[in-house]
Design a protein around this motif. Structure first.
Motif, mmCIF file in Angstrom:
data_model
loop_
_atom_site.group_PDB
_atom_site.id
_atom_site.type_symbol
_atom_site.label_atom_id
_atom_site.label_comp_id
_atom_site.label_asym_id
_atom_site.label_seq_id
_atom_site.Cartn_x
_atom_site.Cartn_y
_atom_site.Cartn_z
ATOM 1 N N GLY A 88 0.816 -1.203 0.000
ATOM 2 C CA GLY A 88 0.000 0.000 0.000
ATOM 3 C C GLY A 88 0.850 1.253 0.000
ATOM 4 O O GLY A 88 2.061 1.204 -0.226
ATOM 5 N N ALA A 89 0.221 2.381 0.255
ATOM 6 C CA ALA A 89 0.941 3.650 0.293
ATOM 7 C C ALA A 89 0.583 4.410 1.556
ATOM 8 O O ALA A 89 -0.519 4.277 2.095
ATOM 9 N N LEU A 90 1.520 5.214 2.011
ATOM 10 C CA LEU A 90 1.367 6.005 3.227
ATOM 11 C C LEU A 90 0.857 7.400 2.890
ATOM 12 O O LEU A 90 1.077 7.901 1.788
ATOM 13 N N SER A 91 0.213 8.031 3.844
ATOM 14 C CA SER A 91 -0.225 9.406 3.623
ATOM 15 C C SER A 91 0.964 10.362 3.627
ATOM 16 O O SER A 91 0.911 11.452 3.056
ATOM 17 N N HIS A 92 2.052 9.938 4.255
ATOM 18 C CA HIS A 92 3.309 10.695 4.310
ATOM 19 C C HIS A 92 4.423 9.683 4.514
ATOM 20 O O HIS A 92 4.204 8.651 5.177
ATOM 21 N N PRO A 93 5.619 9.898 3.974
ATOM 22 C CA PRO A 93 6.694 8.908 4.120
ATOM 23 C C PRO A 93 6.988 8.499 5.561
ATOM 24 O O PRO A 93 7.485 7.391 5.800
ATOM 25 N N ASP A 94 6.685 9.361 6.527
ATOM 26 C CA ASP A 94 6.940 9.034 7.934
ATOM 27 C C ASP A 94 5.725 8.443 8.644
ATOM 28 O O ASP A 94 5.782 8.175 9.846
ATOM 29 N N ALA A 95 4.623 8.239 7.931
ATOM 30 C CA ALA A 95 3.431 7.661 8.551
ATOM 31 C C ALA A 95 3.708 6.211 8.945
ATOM 32 O O ALA A 95 4.593 5.549 8.393
ATOM 33 N N GLU A 96 2.929 5.719 9.891
ATOM 34 C CA GLU A 96 3.192 4.386 10.433
ATOM 35 C C GLU A 96 2.708 3.261 9.528
ATOM 36 O O GLU A 96 3.374 2.230 9.412
ATOM 37 N N SER A 97 1.550 3.422 8.915
ATOM 38 C CA SER A 97 1.007 2.322 8.126
ATOM 39 C C SER A 97 0.230 2.855 6.928
ATOM 40 O O SER A 97 -0.309 3.970 6.970
ATOM 41 N N THR B 228 -2.761 3.311 4.088
ATOM 42 C CA THR B 228 -4.232 3.362 4.133
ATOM 43 C C THR B 228 -4.770 3.279 2.717
ATOM 44 O O THR B 228 -4.059 3.572 1.744
ATOM 45 N N LEU B 229 -6.024 2.910 2.612
ATOM 46 C CA LEU B 229 -6.655 2.794 1.303
ATOM 47 C C LEU B 229 -6.796 4.163 0.647
ATOM 48 O O LEU B 229 -6.573 4.312 -0.559
ATOM 49 N N SER B 230 -7.162 5.175 1.427
ATOM 50 C CA SER B 230 -7.331 6.515 0.855
ATOM 51 C C SER B 230 -5.999 7.079 0.364
ATOM 52 O O SER B 230 -5.931 7.714 -0.696
ATOM 53 N N ALA B 231 -4.922 6.842 1.122
ATOM 54 C CA ALA B 231 -3.606 7.318 0.702
ATOM 55 C C ALA B 231 -3.127 6.567 -0.538
ATOM 56 O O ALA B 231 -2.531 7.145 -1.447
ATOM 57 N N GLN C 111 -6.627 -5.974 -2.498
ATOM 58 C CA GLN C 111 -7.515 -7.132 -2.429
ATOM 59 C C GLN C 111 -7.607 -7.694 -1.009
ATOM 60 O O GLN C 111 -8.595 -8.352 -0.669
ATOM 61 N N GLY C 112 -6.615 -7.382 -0.192
ATOM 62 C CA GLY C 112 -6.647 -7.835 1.188
ATOM 63 C C GLY C 112 -7.764 -7.202 2.005
ATOM 64 O O GLY C 112 -8.110 -7.694 3.086
ATOM 65 N N PHE C 113 -8.363 -6.123 1.492
ATOM 66 C CA PHE C 113 -9.463 -5.453 2.190
ATOM 67 C C PHE C 113 -10.833 -5.922 1.681
ATOM 68 O O PHE C 113 -11.860 -5.433 2.115
ATOM 69 N N TRP C 114 -10.815 -6.864 0.758
ATOM 70 C CA TRP C 114 -12.044 -7.321 0.121
ATOM 71 C C TRP C 114 -12.643 -8.481 0.891
ATOM 72 O O TRP C 114 -11.951 -9.450 1.232
ATOM 73 N N ASN C 115 -13.931 -8.401 1.145
ATOM 74 C CA ASN C 115 -14.640 -9.500 1.804
ATOM 75 C C ASN C 115 -15.279 -10.356 0.711
ATOM 76 O O ASN C 115 -16.361 -10.046 0.210
ATOM 77 N N ASP C 116 -14.600 -11.421 0.340
ATOM 78 C CA ASP C 116 -15.105 -12.291 -0.723
ATOM 79 C C ASP C 116 -15.396 -13.696 -0.199
ATOM 80 O O ASP C 116 -15.373 -14.672 -0.952
ATOM 81 N N THR C 117 -15.663 -13.775 1.102
ATOM 82 C CA THR C 117 -15.964 -15.059 1.728
ATOM 83 C C THR C 117 -17.458 -15.168 2.002
ATOM 84 O O THR C 117 -18.044 -14.309 2.658
ATOM 85 N N ILE C 118 -18.043 -16.207 1.494
ATOM 86 C CA ILE C 118 -19.484 -16.407 1.691
ATOM 87 C C ILE C 118 -19.733 -16.974 3.085
ATOM 88 O O ILE C 118 -19.253 -18.050 3.424
ATOM 89 N N VAL C 119 -20.473 -16.237 3.880
ATOM 90 C CA VAL C 119 -20.862 -16.660 5.215
ATOM 91 C C VAL C 119 -22.334 -16.308 5.383
ATOM 92 O O VAL C 119 -22.810 -15.289 4.875
ATOM 93 N N ALA C 120 -23.069 -17.113 6.098
ATOM 94 C CA ALA C 120 -24.497 -16.850 6.295
ATOM 95 C C ALA C 120 -24.718 -15.475 6.909
ATOM 96 O O ALA C 120 -24.031 -15.090 7.858
ATOM 97 N N ASN C 121 -25.662 -14.715 6.348
ATOM 98 C CA ASN C 121 -26.022 -13.387 6.843
ATOM 99 C C ASN C 121 -24.849 -12.409 6.830
ATOM 100 O O ASN C 121 -24.748 -11.535 7.676
ATOM 101 N N LEU D 253 -12.436 -0.200 4.820
ATOM 102 C CA LEU D 253 -11.610 0.992 4.678
ATOM 103 C C LEU D 253 -10.275 0.852 5.380
ATOM 104 O O LEU D 253 -9.271 1.407 4.956
ATOM 105 N N PHE D 254 -10.246 0.080 6.459
ATOM 106 C CA PHE D 254 -9.000 -0.123 7.205
ATOM 107 C C PHE D 254 -9.082 -1.441 7.955
ATOM 108 O O PHE D 254 -10.168 -2.012 8.144
ATOM 109 N N ASP D 255 -7.930 -1.936 8.391
ATOM 110 C CA ASP D 255 -7.894 -3.171 9.163
ATOM 111 C C ASP D 255 -8.681 -2.997 10.453
ATOM 112 O O ASP D 255 -8.501 -2.007 11.167
ATOM 113 N N GLY D 256 -9.541 -3.942 10.735
ATOM 114 C CA GLY D 256 -10.319 -3.876 11.959
ATOM 115 C C GLY D 256 -11.648 -3.167 11.805
ATOM 116 O O GLY D 256 -12.407 -3.069 12.773
#
Length: 402
Positions: free
Chosen positions: A46-55, A57-60, A95-105, A114-117
């Motif tokens: 992925g990409a950081l919002s700034h080179p010194d950012a910690e992790s 994000t999808l928006s960045a 693709q790691g943020f995509w929910n492509d697993t079929i589960v009931a309901n 948008l983010f982990d968690g």
């Protein structure tokens, strides 16, 4: 005596070589932007919002690939990370943020987080993810059937249960319908090449009336007059909601349902032309009663004016807006809302996209000279001056001038 003259000449040459003019580097504004963008890539993909950012994000990540794509800077970006396959890594990470697993309901099935968690997948994240995959030519990685099914589940179709938001979309399954969420859906469906087979999954006929209900048309003296609120339950109109509503209606080919003249009036009222605030002069603020110009508001304003056919008005403001935007490039290479601020991926993207809209990207070809940081010019210069004086004294004594 010749050896002394030789030392003097050598000293002067050293001073010339070490002077700021000789060792200073030069880059174009564009090169600095691409360098900043490239430095935001993270080893995770992925990409950081700034080179010194910690992790990352999808928006960045969306912002960085948008910037590099707009400036045709992929070759330079790849050169800074020769051991990384930026496109493949980004595709895999998104693709790691995509929910492509079929589960009931599973109401999140088919959407992106948008983010982990994050508790729920959202329309915002799904739109940003698909757009990012598009930038790295990886849209093949998504099953659009389940993406569309996820999207369709977020439209408010029961007028009895949702009388105020009937026709709109909610960002997450348990949220209220908003213009922002509706816009993100329509930006996806606006890509007819991909979504044409699925267009019947969405009830398009009830979207425009709902968007129309979000325009503020009373009282006429309200600062919000003509603008759009993010939902009918909001209290003030803002440029983001106004752009997203107008853009959505453009996609639907339903601009005629709103008061376009009032919308234009609202947008223009957000322009900052007060010379008492030079830092904001030439940009747009989020609302008419806010004096602070921002990159995102300026982009939304310019894009909206184009959609509403106000090219003549933009022509009058073109150079002023472009000057404000370019003045906010920081020494890091990216853009901020203030020249002294920290450059961020998102602000950089809005700035570049605004310059593209205004056909002012030539401003990025300006060559900027910079000095290596913290070089001891005074010490070097002082030493050379001392050497010069010593040699001069020796020479004078030899000549018996003193």
């Amino acid at each position: 005596m010749r050896k002394y003259l030789g030392v003097l000449l050598f000293s002067l040459i050293v001073l010339a070589c070490l002077s700021p003019a000789a060792v200073a580097g030069a880059e174009t504004r564009k090169q600095r932007v691409v360098s900043f963008a490239a430095s935001c890539f993270h080893e995770s993909g992925g990409a950081l919002s700034h080179p010194d950012a910690e992790s990352p994000t999808l928006s960045a990540s969306h912002a960085i690939v948008s910037v590099i794509g707009a400036l045709d800077g992929w070759a330079d970006a790849n050169a800074t990370h020769p051991d990384w396959d930026l496109w493949a890594n980004m595709s895999s990470w998104v693709q790691g943020f995509w929910n492509d697993t079929i589960v009931a309901n599973n109401t999140n099935y088919g959407g992106f987080y948008l983010f982990d968690g994050a508790e729920n997948a959202s329309l915002t994240a799904t739109s940003l993810a698909i757009q990012t995959l598009h930038h790295v030519n990886a849209t093949f990685a998504v099953d659009y059937t389940i993406v569309v099914n996820f999207t369709a589940c977020h439209q408010r179709l029961n007028e009895t249960v949702y009388p105020v938001t009937y026709g709109g979309f909610a960002d997450t399954i348990d949220a209220n319908a908003t213009i922002a969420a509706t816009y993100y859906v329509l930006e996806l469906f606006g890509d007819e090449e991909i979504y044409a087979p699925y267009i019947d999954e969405i009830n398009m006929t009830i979207i425009a009336p709902w968007l129309n209900s979000c325009q503020v048309l009373s009282p006429t003296i309200s600062p919000s007059y003509g603008g759009f609120m993010n939902s009918p339950n909001a209290t003030i109109a803002d440029l983001q909601s106004t752009f997203m509503a107008v853009r959505s209606l453009e996609i639907l080919d339903e601009l005629d349902v709103i008061d376009q003249a009032a919308a234009l009036q609202f947008v223009l009222s957000c322009f900052q032309n007060n010379t008492n605030y030079p830092h904001y002069l030439g940009g747009y603020s989020a609302t008419p009663d806010d004096i602070v110009s921002t990159q995102i508001a300026t982009y939304y304003a310019v894009r909206t004016l184009f959609i509403l056919g106000a090219e003549s008005q933009l022509q009058l403001q073109n150079d002023t807006i472009a000057s404000w935007v370019i003045s906010k490039q920081t020494t890091e290479g990216g853009f901020s809302d203030t020249a002294e601020g920290t450059a961020l991926a998102q602000q950089t993207n809005w700035a570049i996209q605004t310059l593209v809209l205004l056909n002012q990207t030539d401003l990025l070809l300006e060559i900027l000279v910079y000095d290596p940081p913290q070089f001891p010019w005074l010490i070097v210069g002082g030493i050379v001056v001392v050497v010069f004086l010593v040699i001069l004294v020796i020479f004078a004594r030899r000549r018996k001038w003193i």
